[in-house]
Design a protein around this motif. Structure first.
Motif, PDB file in Angstrom:
ATOM      1  N   ILE A   7       0.834  -1.201   0.000  1.00 38.21           N
ATOM      2  CA  ILE A   7       0.000   0.000   0.000  1.00 38.21           C
ATOM      3  C   ILE A   7       0.868   1.250   0.000  1.00 38.21           C
ATOM      4  O   ILE A   7       0.648   2.176  -0.776  1.00 38.21           O
ATOM      5  CB  ILE A   7      -0.988  -0.020   1.181  1.00 38.21           C
ATOM      6  CG1 ILE A   7      -2.030  -1.118   0.927  1.00 38.21           C
ATOM      7  CG2 ILE A   7      -1.639   1.332   1.396  1.00 38.21           C
ATOM      8  CD1 ILE A   7      -2.990  -1.356   2.055  1.00 38.21           C
ATOM      9  N   GLU A   8       1.888   1.266   0.844  1.00 35.65           N
ATOM     10  CA  GLU A   8       2.798   2.419   0.889  1.00 35.65           C
ATOM     11  C   GLU A   8       3.599   2.528  -0.407  1.00 35.65           C
ATOM     12  O   GLU A   8       3.774   3.617  -0.953  1.00 35.65           O
ATOM     13  CB  GLU A   8       3.747   2.315   2.085  1.00 35.65           C
ATOM     14  CG  GLU A   8       4.739   3.452   2.198  1.00 35.65           C
ATOM     15  CD  GLU A   8       4.119   4.832   2.410  1.00 35.65           C
ATOM     16  OE1 GLU A   8       4.850   5.828   2.260  1.00 35.65           O
ATOM     17  OE2 GLU A   8       2.911   4.932   2.710  1.00 35.65           O
ATOM     18  N   ALA A   9       4.060   1.388  -0.933  1.00 37.83           N
ATOM     19  CA  ALA A   9       4.816   1.408  -2.189  1.00 37.83           C
ATOM     20  C   ALA A   9       3.956   1.954  -3.332  1.00 37.83           C
ATOM     21  O   ALA A   9       4.411   2.776  -4.126  1.00 37.83           O
ATOM     22  CB  ALA A   9       5.314   0.000  -2.526  1.00 37.83           C
ATOM     23  N   THR A  10       2.700   1.523  -3.385  1.00 40.92           N
ATOM     24  CA  THR A  10       1.796   2.001  -4.435  1.00 40.92           C
ATOM     25  C   THR A  10       1.506   3.482  -4.281  1.00 40.92           C
ATOM     26  O   THR A  10       1.449   4.220  -5.274  1.00 40.92           O
ATOM     27  CB  THR A  10       0.493   1.181  -4.436  1.00 40.92           C
ATOM     28  OG1 THR A  10       0.839  -0.187  -4.685  1.00 40.92           O
ATOM     29  CG2 THR A  10      -0.485   1.672  -5.496  1.00 40.92           C
ATOM     30  N   ARG A  11       1.337   3.941  -3.053  1.00 39.31           N
ATOM     31  CA  ARG A  11       1.108   5.365  -2.811  1.00 39.31           C
ATOM     32  C   ARG A  11       2.266   6.191  -3.377  1.00 39.31           C
ATOM     33  O   ARG A  11       2.061   7.186  -4.079  1.00 39.31           O
ATOM     34  CB  ARG A  11       0.941   5.650  -1.314  1.00 39.31           C
ATOM     35  CG  ARG A  11       0.544   7.101  -1.034  1.00 39.31           C
ATOM     36  CD  ARG A  11       0.670   7.447   0.432  1.00 39.31           C
ATOM     37  NE  ARG A  11       2.056   7.428   0.907  1.00 39.31           N
ATOM     38  CZ  ARG A  11       2.994   8.330   0.593  1.00 39.31           C
ATOM     39  NH1 ARG A  11       2.704   9.341  -0.209  1.00 39.31           N
ATOM     40  NH2 ARG A  11       4.210   8.234   1.073  1.00 39.31           N
ATOM     41  N   LYS A  35     -10.180  -3.379   0.591  1.00 33.74           N
ATOM     42  CA  LYS A  35     -10.517  -3.092  -0.805  1.00 33.74           C
ATOM     43  C   LYS A  35     -10.675  -1.585  -1.018  1.00 33.74           C
ATOM     44  O   LYS A  35     -10.155  -1.021  -1.985  1.00 33.74           O
ATOM     45  CB  LYS A  35     -11.822  -3.813  -1.156  1.00 33.74           C
ATOM     46  CG  LYS A  35     -11.947  -4.224  -2.586  1.00 33.74           C
ATOM     47  CD  LYS A  35     -13.287  -4.897  -2.825  1.00 33.74           C
ATOM     48  CE  LYS A  35     -13.123  -6.377  -2.867  1.00 33.74           C
ATOM     49  NZ  LYS A  35     -14.335  -7.067  -3.373  1.00 33.74           N
ATOM     50  N   ASP A  36     -11.377  -0.922  -0.107  1.00 38.41           N
ATOM     51  CA  ASP A  36     -11.560   0.528  -0.186  1.00 38.41           C
ATOM     52  C   ASP A  36     -10.233   1.266  -0.051  1.00 38.41           C
ATOM     53  O   ASP A  36      -9.970   2.232  -0.771  1.00 38.41           O
ATOM     54  CB  ASP A  36     -12.530   1.014   0.895  1.00 38.41           C
ATOM     55  CG  ASP A  36     -13.959   0.566   0.652  1.00 38.41           C
ATOM     56  OD1 ASP A  36     -14.281   0.176  -0.495  1.00 38.41           O
ATOM     57  OD2 ASP A  36     -14.750   0.593   1.610  1.00 38.41           O
ATOM     58  N   GLN A  37      -9.401   0.806   0.881  1.00 36.51           N
ATOM     59  CA  GLN A  37      -8.092   1.436   1.089  1.00 36.51           C
ATOM     60  C   GLN A  37      -7.243   1.318  -0.180  1.00 36.51           C
ATOM     61  O   GLN A  37      -6.617   2.294  -0.604  1.00 36.51           O
ATOM     62  CB  GLN A  37      -7.374   0.793   2.273  1.00 36.51           C
ATOM     63  CG  GLN A  37      -6.078   1.453   2.620  1.00 36.51           C
ATOM     64  CD  GLN A  37      -5.390   0.797   3.810  1.00 36.51           C
ATOM     65  OE1 GLN A  37      -5.740  -0.303   4.228  1.00 36.51           O
ATOM     66  NE2 GLN A  37      -4.403   1.469   4.354  1.00 36.51           N
ATOM     67  N   CYS A  38      -7.237   0.152  -0.794  1.00 37.71           N
ATOM     68  CA  CYS A  38      -6.463  -0.044  -2.024  1.00 37.71           C
ATOM     69  C   CYS A  38      -6.979   0.860  -3.145  1.00 37.71           C
ATOM     70  O   CYS A  38      -6.198   1.442  -3.890  1.00 37.71           O
ATOM     71  CB  CYS A  38      -6.517  -1.509  -2.454  1.00 37.71           C
ATOM     72  SG  CYS A  38      -5.535  -2.611  -1.400  1.00 37.71           S
ATOM     73  N   HIS A  39      -8.278   0.964  -3.253  1.00 36.75           N
ATOM     74  CA  HIS A  39      -8.873   1.827  -4.286  1.00 36.75           C
ATOM     75  C   HIS A  39      -8.487   3.294  -4.067  1.00 36.75           C
ATOM     76  O   HIS A  39      -8.107   3.994  -5.007  1.00 36.75           O
ATOM     77  CB  HIS A  39     -10.393   1.670  -4.298  1.00 36.75           C
ATOM     78  CG  HIS A  39     -11.077   2.525  -5.300  1.00 36.75           C
ATOM     79  ND1 HIS A  39     -11.004   2.286  -6.657  1.00 36.75           N
ATOM     80  CD2 HIS A  39     -11.825   3.643  -5.158  1.00 36.75           C
ATOM     81  CE1 HIS A  39     -11.674   3.223  -7.292  1.00 36.75           C
ATOM     82  NE2 HIS A  39     -12.193   4.057  -6.412  1.00 36.75           N
TER      83      HIS A  39
END
Length: 80
Positions: A7-11, A35-39
């Motif tokens: 999640i941090e890497a994608t951010r 799921k919401d957090q990833c979106h």
């Protein structure tokens, strides 16, 4: 990942580096909160483990427009 999670890497990839490469979350957690957090972070897709071959092919086609060769096509390439 030892230094940061996905999640941090994608951010960082999406918001700081402004990279448009598709990123699909693959997780063992399937709840609506993750799921919401990833979106919200910017993932382009979300799948839960285990990921079967047909679903992997679907994800690759959807996000990368990639299609795995059929068995016949793979055999032909090996004989050339």
């Amino acid at each position: 990942m030892p230094v940061m999670d996905g999640i941090e890497a994608t951010r960082i990839i999406k918001h700081e580096l402004h990279c448009t490469t598709p990123i699909v979350a693959l997780t063992g957690e399937g709840g609506d909160d993750i799921k919401d957090q990833c979106h919200k972070i910017g993932f382009d897709g979300f799948r839960t483990k285990p990921l079967k071959r047909d679903m992997l092919m679907s994800v690759l086609h959807e996000h990368a427009r990639y299609t795995l060769p059929s068995s016949d096509q793979a055999s032909n390439r090996q004989t050339q």
